[in-house]
Design an enzyme around this catalytic site. Structure first.
Site, PDB file in Angstrom:
ATOM      1  N   PRO A   1       2.015  41.084  17.002  1.00  0.00           N
ATOM      2  CG  PRO A   1       1.317  41.058  18.384  1.00  0.00           C
ATOM      3  CD  PRO A   1       2.197  40.458  17.803  1.00  0.00           C
TER       4      PRO A   1
ATOM      5  CG  ASP B   1       1.141  43.244   5.859  1.00  0.00           C
ATOM      6  OD1 ASP B   1       0.558  43.325   7.362  1.00  0.00           O
ATOM      7  OD2 ASP B   1       0.604  41.707   5.493  1.00  0.00           O
TER       8      ASP B   1
ATOM      9  CE  LYS C   1      -3.197  41.233   1.634  1.00  0.00           C
ATOM     10  NZ  LYS C   1      -2.925  39.956   1.506  1.00  0.00           N
TER      11      LYS C   1
ATOM     12  N   GLY D   1       1.519  40.186  10.273  1.00  0.00           N
ATOM     13  CA  GLY D   1       1.565  40.556  11.616  1.00  0.00           C
ATOM     14  C   GLY D   1       1.307  39.008  12.304  1.00  0.00           C
ATOM     15  N   GLY D   2       1.548  39.288  13.731  1.00  0.00           N
ATOM     16  CA  GLY D   2       1.066  37.686  14.215  1.00  0.00           C
ATOM     17  C   GLY D   2       2.234  36.749  13.611  1.00  0.00           C
TER      18      GLY D   2
ATOM     19  CG  MET E   1      -9.492  40.274   9.963  1.00  0.00           C
ATOM     20  SD  MET E   1      -9.767  39.090   8.408  1.00  0.00           S
ATOM     21  CE  MET E   1      -9.354  37.322   9.062  1.00  0.00           C
TER      22      MET E   1
HETATM   23  N1  SAH Z   1      -1.190  36.259  11.014  1.00  0.00           N
HETATM   24  C1  SAH Z   1      -2.268  37.476  11.817  1.00  0.00           C
HETATM   25  C2  SAH Z   1      -4.197  37.903  11.613  1.00  0.00           C
HETATM   26  C3  SAH Z   1      -3.774  38.579  10.265  1.00  0.00           C
HETATM   27  S1  SAH Z   1      -6.235  38.550   9.962  1.00  0.00           S
HETATM   28  C4  SAH Z   1      -2.128  36.525  13.551  1.00  0.00           C
HETATM   29  O1  SAH Z   1      -2.048  35.720  13.649  1.00  0.00           O
HETATM   30  O2  SAH Z   1      -2.676  37.931  14.241  1.00  0.00           O
HETATM   31  C5  SAH Z   1      -6.079  40.220  10.833  1.00  0.00           C
HETATM   32  C6  SAH Z   1      -6.677  40.797  12.327  1.00  0.00           C
HETATM   33  O3  SAH Z   1      -6.039  40.349  13.053  1.00  0.00           O
HETATM   34  C7  SAH Z   1      -6.990  41.892  12.197  1.00  0.00           C
HETATM   35  O4  SAH Z   1      -8.406  41.823  11.452  1.00  0.00           O
HETATM   36  C8  SAH Z   1      -7.241  41.472  13.476  1.00  0.00           C
HETATM   37  O5  SAH Z   1      -8.535  41.598  13.717  1.00  0.00           O
HETATM   38  C9  SAH Z   1      -6.113  41.282  14.103  1.00  0.00           C
HETATM   39  N2  SAH Z   1      -4.793  41.533  14.958  1.00  0.00           N
HETATM   40  C10 SAH Z   1      -4.065  41.330  14.221  1.00  0.00           C
HETATM   41  N3  SAH Z   1      -2.318  42.310  14.858  1.00  0.00           N
HETATM   42  C11 SAH Z   1      -3.902  43.230  16.079  1.00  0.00           C
HETATM   43  C12 SAH Z   1      -3.500  43.895  17.503  1.00  0.00           C
HETATM   44  N4  SAH Z   1      -2.012  44.307  17.148  1.00  0.00           N
HETATM   45  N5  SAH Z   1      -4.552  44.551  17.350  1.00  0.00           N
HETATM   46  C13 SAH Z   1      -5.872  43.862  17.306  1.00  0.00           C
HETATM   47  N6  SAH Z   1      -6.103  43.213  16.658  1.00  0.00           N
HETATM   48  C14 SAH Z   1      -4.830  42.907  15.555  1.00  0.00           C
END
Ligand code: SAH
Length: 467
Positions: free
Chosen positions: A227, A250, A272, A303-304, A385
């Protein structure tokens, strides 16, 4: 540097050991393992040492030390408790420019024995230059735990295929790429799993085809970067990121993470922003394929976790269709990262028995979700999101009968130094949020677990904007 570490080939070389006791035996064993021929000198020699020397066809001289015993040897060890003898040996050896080691007596040593991590033929030697043998041993035990036991077998196997590979691939660079490609892949995994036969078959085939396959095969790594906090990446994510020639990232990937990429890696932004598609999805997909076809190792950083609202599947489709090798590396998803750093357990026996990850992404300005389905008692809801739709989400849940004072939280920039946590309820949260600037990315947690935040809150974020 007071000592130069070298790896010394002693096979068939004659080594003098002066001393016939336990310490002499220990050094003799080590020299014997390195293939040296032993000349052991002492008026009395312990049976075990004598047997060792006899077995290996060395010389047993049951007499006092004499300088002539240095004739023909390549090194000398002093292992007697008679310091006069040790000193004399040292002097004689130095006069003949022979390396000499008097055990536990650094001033009488021109070389020392390092601590060894033994994955023969892979050997790691550690020396503190005599400053702290304890520290050297400590370092050795750390390294022992890092290096799997099967590495020695792997090294032997690779050694056997060096020559056949050199015949196939005359260029050194191509061979290096070949080995690197295999090392991080199935070969290592097989050997470490004890499947030596399969590993050998794999290697044999790879060597046979080495000149036919593209010299460096492109690969795609779909990597979850977590994250935000770089510390939350997995070991594998880091390893593959550092291997990559190209990194596609991204805006969800924090700058601290990109700094971990190789200095010479090409960094490509394919981010994006909402409503503002910088690089359309199918273009990202074909970029992955294009780079891999150029023979590059491509790291697609997400991310994530790549398979949680990450379009990981879509991005792989074109890679799969193009027949390109790939790996998927899971990451700490935002819900897990934010929950931990905000001190909100997603499940808790007194509060929630299940947790649901939901996307709050709007289609045509409304969130299209099975609302009735989302008000299961004892369930935590996490909306990814969801910030722009927060008011909608709260209104719909209330309309389905969720209580208006249900605790709810927004976590913005979770796990990052400027993380913000805003706590409220279904009724109050939308106003609390619109009253302030909430930086992206952020997610929403709804459920009674949110009441635990004051108790488990530990991550003291330092807001960057308001000092
Ligand atoms: N694949 C990612 C999610 C991507 S969708 C995962 O597993 O985390 C993108 C959404 O993830 C963002 O709109 C937000 O809601 C959330 N997100 C990702 N990183 C974040 C963070 N550091 N803090 C809070 N929300 C986060």
């Amino acid at each position: 540097m007071d000592y130069l570490p070298v790896a010394w080939r002693l096979k068939e070389q004659l080594a003098l050991v002066v001393g016939g006791g336990e310490i002499a035996l220990r050094k003799a064993r080590l020299l014997d393992r390195a293939g040296a021929r032993l000349r052991v000198v002492a008026p009395e020699i312990e049976p075990e040492l004598a047997q060792l020397v006899e077995r290996q066809g060395g010389e047993l001289l049951r007499c006092n030390y004499h300088p002539s015993q240095l004739d023909g040897v390549v090194l000398a060890i002093g292992a007697t408790d008679d310091q006069d003898v040790n000193r004399q040996l040292h002097g004689d050896a130095v006069a003949r420019h022979l390396p000499v080691n008097v055990v536990d007596n650094p001033p009488l040593c021109t070389f020392i024995f390092p601590a060894i991590v033994d994955r023969d033929p892979l050997l790691i030697s550690i020396s503190s230059g005599g400053a702290s043998p304890v520290l050297a041993r400590w370092a050795r035990s750390k390294i022992e735990t890092l290096l799997p036991a099967g590495l020695g077998r792997l090294a032997t196997l690779m050694g056997r295929y060096r020559k056949p590979l050199a015949d196939k691939l005359p260029q050194v660079g191509a061979r290096r790429l070949f080995w690197e490609g295999l090392l991080d892949g199935p070969l290592m995994e097989r050997v470490l799993a004890g499947q030596d036969q399969q590993a050998e078959t794999l290697l044999q085939q790879a060597v046979e085809n080495a000149d036919r396959e593209t010299l460096s095969r492109g690969e795609v790594y779909l990597v979850g970067a977590g994250p935000g906090d770089p510390d939350l990446m997995t070991f594998r994510a880091l390893r593959l990121l550092q291997k990559a020639d190209v990194v596609l990232y991204d805006r969800l990937v924090g700058p601290g993470i990109l700094e971990l990429a190789r200095r010479d890696a090409e960094l490509v932004y394919v981010g994006k922003a909402r409503n503002e598609h910088v690089v359309p999805q199918d273009e990202i997909n074909s970029l992955l394929v294009r780079y891999a076809r150029e023979g590059k190792k491509v790291c697609r950083l997400k991310g994530g976790d790549p398979f949680i609202f990450g379009r990981g599947g879509e991005e792989l489709d074109s890679v799969v269709e193009a027949g390109i090798d790939f790996q998927v590396v899971p990451g700490v998803t935002a819900a897990a990262g934010c929950a931990a750093y905000a001190g909100i357990p997603l499940t808790h026996r007194d509060h929630a028995q299940s947790v649901r990850f939901v996307t709050g992404h709007r289609k045509d300005n409304s969130v299209d979700l099975p609302w009735g389905n989302l008000i299961t008692p004892g369930e935590t809801l996490v909306f990814y999101m969801g910030l722009v739709s927060l008011a909608d989400i709260c209104r719909n849940l209330k309309a389905q009968g969720m209580r208006a004072d249900m605790p709810a939280a927004v976590i913005s920039r979770g796990t990052m130094p400027d993380q913000q946590v805003i706590i409220g309820s279904l009724s109050s949260l939308p106003d609390l949020v619109s009253a302030r600037e909430v930086a992206a990315p952020s997610l929403v947690i709804i459920g009674s677990v949110v009441t635990l935040h004051p108790r488990y809150h530990w991550f003291a974020s330092t807001p960057l904007n308001n000092p």
